[in-house]
Write an enzyme that holds these catalytic residues in place. Structure first.
Site, PDB file in Angstrom:
ATOM      1  N   SER A 171       0.855  -1.294   0.083  1.00 52.65           N
ATOM      2  CA  SER A 171       0.108  -0.039  -0.003  1.00 52.65           C
ATOM      3  C   SER A 171       0.819   1.074  -0.011  1.00 52.65           C
ATOM      4  O   SER A 171       1.859   1.264   0.573  1.00 52.65           O
ATOM      5  CB  SER A 171      -1.077   0.040   1.108  1.00 52.65           C
ATOM      6  N   TYR A 206      -1.524   0.161  10.854  1.00 53.48           N
ATOM      7  CA  TYR A 206      -1.535  -0.437   9.783  1.00 53.48           C
ATOM      8  C   TYR A 206      -0.425   0.109   8.470  1.00 53.48           C
ATOM      9  O   TYR A 206       0.092  -0.807   7.964  1.00 53.48           O
ATOM     10  CB  TYR A 206      -3.039  -0.172   9.030  1.00 53.48           C
ATOM     11  N   LYS A 210       2.345  -2.214   6.573  1.00 58.57           N
ATOM     12  CA  LYS A 210       2.564  -2.264   5.099  1.00 58.57           C
ATOM     13  C   LYS A 210       4.024  -2.005   4.676  1.00 58.57           C
ATOM     14  O   LYS A 210       4.473  -2.398   3.712  1.00 58.57           O
ATOM     15  CB  LYS A 210       1.712  -1.441   4.352  1.00 58.57           C
TER      16      LYS A 210
HETATM   17  N1  LIG Z   1      -9.005  -1.609  -0.051  1.00 59.59           N
HETATM   18  C1  LIG Z   1      -8.047  -0.721  -0.116  1.00 59.59           C
HETATM   19  O1  LIG Z   1      -8.295   0.481  -0.266  1.00 59.59           O
HETATM   20  C2  LIG Z   1      -6.651  -1.250   0.061  1.00 59.59           C
HETATM   21  C3  LIG Z   1      -5.490  -0.371  -0.320  1.00 59.59           C
HETATM   22  C4  LIG Z   1      -4.102  -0.604  -0.426  1.00 59.59           C
HETATM   23  C5  LIG Z   1      -3.841  -2.163   0.003  1.00 59.59           C
HETATM   24  N2  LIG Z   1      -4.957  -2.713   0.382  1.00 59.59           N
HETATM   25  C6  LIG Z   1      -4.754  -4.301   0.791  1.00 59.59           C
HETATM   26  O2  LIG Z   1      -5.271  -4.940  -0.100  1.00 59.59           O
HETATM   27  C7  LIG Z   1      -5.472  -6.390   0.769  1.00 59.59           C
HETATM   28  C8  LIG Z   1      -6.849  -6.800   0.336  1.00 59.59           C
HETATM   29  O3  LIG Z   1      -7.675  -5.859   1.037  1.00 59.59           O
HETATM   30  P1  LIG Z   1      -9.136  -5.717   0.582  1.00 59.59           P
HETATM   31  O4  LIG Z   1      -9.313  -4.421   0.349  1.00 59.59           O
HETATM   32  O5  LIG Z   1      -9.614  -6.728  -0.394  1.00 59.59           O
HETATM   33  O6  LIG Z   1      -9.895  -6.124   2.130  1.00 59.59           O
HETATM   34  P2  LIG Z   1     -11.020  -6.974   2.558  1.00 59.59           P
HETATM   35  O7  LIG Z   1     -12.369  -7.022   1.626  1.00 59.59           O
HETATM   36  O8  LIG Z   1     -11.257  -6.695   3.819  1.00 59.59           O
HETATM   37  O9  LIG Z   1     -10.454  -8.520   2.406  1.00 59.59           O
HETATM   38  C9  LIG Z   1      -9.314  -8.800   2.994  1.00 59.59           C
HETATM   39  C10 LIG Z   1      -9.065 -10.405   3.000  1.00 59.59           C
HETATM   40  O10 LIG Z   1      -8.024 -10.913   3.811  1.00 59.59           O
HETATM   41  C11 LIG Z   1      -8.674 -11.866   4.616  1.00 59.59           C
HETATM   42  N3  LIG Z   1      -8.212 -11.915   5.888  1.00 59.59           N
HETATM   43  C12 LIG Z   1      -8.140 -10.791   6.845  1.00 59.59           C
HETATM   44  N4  LIG Z   1      -7.486 -11.302   8.119  1.00 59.59           N
HETATM   45  C13 LIG Z   1      -7.187 -12.736   7.836  1.00 59.59           C
HETATM   46  C14 LIG Z   1      -6.405 -13.751   8.635  1.00 59.59           C
HETATM   47  N5  LIG Z   1      -6.185 -13.646  10.012  1.00 59.59           N
HETATM   48  N6  LIG Z   1      -6.231 -14.917   7.869  1.00 59.59           N
HETATM   49  C15 LIG Z   1      -6.623 -15.103   6.725  1.00 59.59           C
HETATM   50  N7  LIG Z   1      -7.286 -14.188   5.903  1.00 59.59           N
HETATM   51  C16 LIG Z   1      -7.444 -13.173   6.552  1.00 59.59           C
HETATM   52  C17 LIG Z   1     -10.049 -11.635   4.803  1.00 59.59           C
HETATM   53  O11 LIG Z   1     -10.703 -12.758   5.262  1.00 59.59           O
HETATM   54  P3  LIG Z   1     -11.970 -12.683   6.141  1.00 59.59           P
HETATM   55  O12 LIG Z   1     -13.066 -12.233   5.223  1.00 59.59           O
HETATM   56  O13 LIG Z   1     -12.332 -13.884   6.484  1.00 59.59           O
HETATM   57  O14 LIG Z   1     -12.041 -11.530   6.986  1.00 59.59           O
HETATM   58  C18 LIG Z   1     -10.335 -11.236   3.204  1.00 59.59           C
HETATM   59  O15 LIG Z   1     -10.269 -12.130   2.464  1.00 59.59           O
HETATM   60  C19 LIG Z   1      -4.914  -6.140   2.184  1.00 59.59           C
HETATM   61  O16 LIG Z   1      -3.416  -6.562   2.110  1.00 59.59           O
HETATM   62  C20 LIG Z   1      -4.812  -4.513   2.048  1.00 59.59           C
HETATM   63  O17 LIG Z   1      -3.838  -4.300   3.145  1.00 59.59           O
HETATM   64  C21 LIG Z   1      -6.317  -2.315   0.447  1.00 59.59           C
END
Ligand SMILES: NC(=O)c1ccc[n+]([C@@H]2O[C@H](COP(=O)([O-])OP(=O)(O)OC[C@H]3O[C@@H](n4cnc5c(N)ncnc54)[C@H](OP(=O)(O)O)[C@@H]3O)[C@@H](O)[C@H]2O)c1
Length: 333
Positions: A171, A206, A210
């Site tokens: 990120s 957070y 990252k």
């Molecule tokens: N969305 C943004 O704006 C953004 C921006 C930059 C980077 N990111 C990064 O993108 C990645 C995905 O994020 P997203 O936006 O798709 O978020 P999300 O919709 O919350 O999805 C997160 C995923 O990670 C899983 N997860 C969380 N804790 C876990 C654990 N202890 N063990 C196994 N799986 C786990 C969740 O499973 P559950 O459904 O079971 O909770 C879900 O499948 C993350 O690494 C985040 O830091 C996101």
């Protein structure tokens, strides 16, 4: 870049950049991919997009099998030829990660690994696995999986004659992380970050987790031959997903600035399938970009090496020096 400039650049790219899927001729015919955190959000969309590129097998690594089955059904409907499997993976559990990695050793091939699972909380919590939750889930667990899955990725490169791929979801918020917790010359980094006293309520931890992803991945890449495995990191942009559920400010602003998870996944798939030159590099807006000034600084280099050494020692302790995977794998060059 200062925090203000970083924030302005985030807004600029969110408003002006249009994420696109890689060209249709970019395929993953016959390949096997693992995507962690693929039941929802960016991971789900990236898994779906990878399946549509001709994957033979897709492994959805999820902590809740029933949610994974729902995701599998949705992806299967659009990609009936892809064999989709749902594997349990809880990054809050060392046993779950070890079992997952053990199972992965038996794959006949693993071409693409997208280490994407992650979380954000604004208050201190401790993972059942023992560490502050961001440090556990986002950093330590991602690092462990990146090591334990090296063997099948390398084995596949030997079969296919081309480098396998590992992409870690990073990120741009890493650029604004407060680095005092990782730059104190005397205090050990991970115990410092596990201490609730070090946690400032809000998004700081957070961001730091990252940054740890970036430092870890850059050091890991130094130990791996890009002819066997290209390892890169990707900033997917600010996307609407379930990610901001505990951060109402980000969720509200995201309605105006955020991309869809499908758009964010274009960047992840682009990083995983394209950019063969990106070993150890950070991608954002679908191109290799510079990491932050801190990461490039002498202080950042010291922090990177310390994070590597401390993390490796901790992981070896946790899974055991004699862990069959660690023992049998030619971990590093
Ligand atoms: N969305 C943004 O704006 C953004 C921006 C930059 C980077 N990111 C990064 O993108 C990645 C995905 O994020 P997203 O936006 O798709 O978020 P999300 O919709 O919350 O999805 C997160 C995923 O990670 C899983 N997860 C969380 N804790 C876990 C654990 N202890 N063990 C196994 N799986 C786990 C969740 O499973 P559950 O459904 O079971 O909770 C879900 O499948 C993350 O690494 C985040 O830091 C996101």
């Amino acid at each position: 870049m200062s925090s203000t400039l970083t924030f302005l650049s985030v807004i600029w790219y969110q408003l002006t950049f249009n994420p696109k899927p890689p060209p249709p001729e970019i395929k993953a015919e016959g390949e096997t991919a693992i995507v962690t955190g693929s039941n929802v959000g960016l991971g789900f969309e990236a898994a779906k997009q990878l399946a549509s590129r001709g994957l033979a097998r897709l492994i959805l690594a999820v902590r809740d099998i029933s949610k994974g089955e729902v995701a599998k059904a949705a992806i299967s409907r659009e990609n009936p030829k892809c064999q989709i499997e749902v594997w349990q993976l809880d990054q809050d559990s060392w046993d779950s990660m070890s079992a997952f990695a053990r199972k992965a050793q038996s794959l006949d091939r693993l071409d693409i690994l997208l280490l994407n699972a992650g979380m954000k909380r604004l208050e201190y919590t401790r993972s059942p696995a023992g560490h502050e939750t961001h440090i556990q889930v986002n950093h330590l667990s991602t690092a462990l999986l990146s090591l334990l899955l090296l063997a099948p990725l390398r084995k596949t490169a030997a079969i296919t004659g081309k480098p396998s791929r590992m992409t870690i979801t990073a990120s741009i918020l890493a650029f604004i992380a407060a680095v005092d917790g990782i730059t104190h010359p005397k205090a050990e980094i991970i115990p410092t970050l596990d201490d609730p006293v070090s946690f400032k309520p809000g998004v700081d931890r957070y961001c730091l987790s990252k940054l740890l992803n970036i430092l870890w991945t850059r050091e890991l890449a130094k130990h791996v031959d890009a002819k066997e495995l290209v390892i890169n990191m990707c900033n997917p942009g600010w996307c609407m997903s379930e990610f901001h559920r505990e951060d109402p400010g980000a969720a509200a602003a995201g309605k105006y600035l955020g991309w869809s998870s499908e758009q964010g996944a274009h960047l992840l798939v682009d990083a995983a399938l394209q950019h063969p030159e990106s070993h150890g590099e950070y991608l954002s807006e679908q191109r290799v970009r510079s990491v932050s000034g801190f990461v490039l600084s002498a202080q950042g280099q010291v922090a990177q090496k310390r994070i590597w050494d401390e993390t490796l020692a901790l992981l070896r302790e946790v899974v055991g020096q004699d862990h069959p995977i660690i023992r049998s794998d030619r971990l590093f060059l």
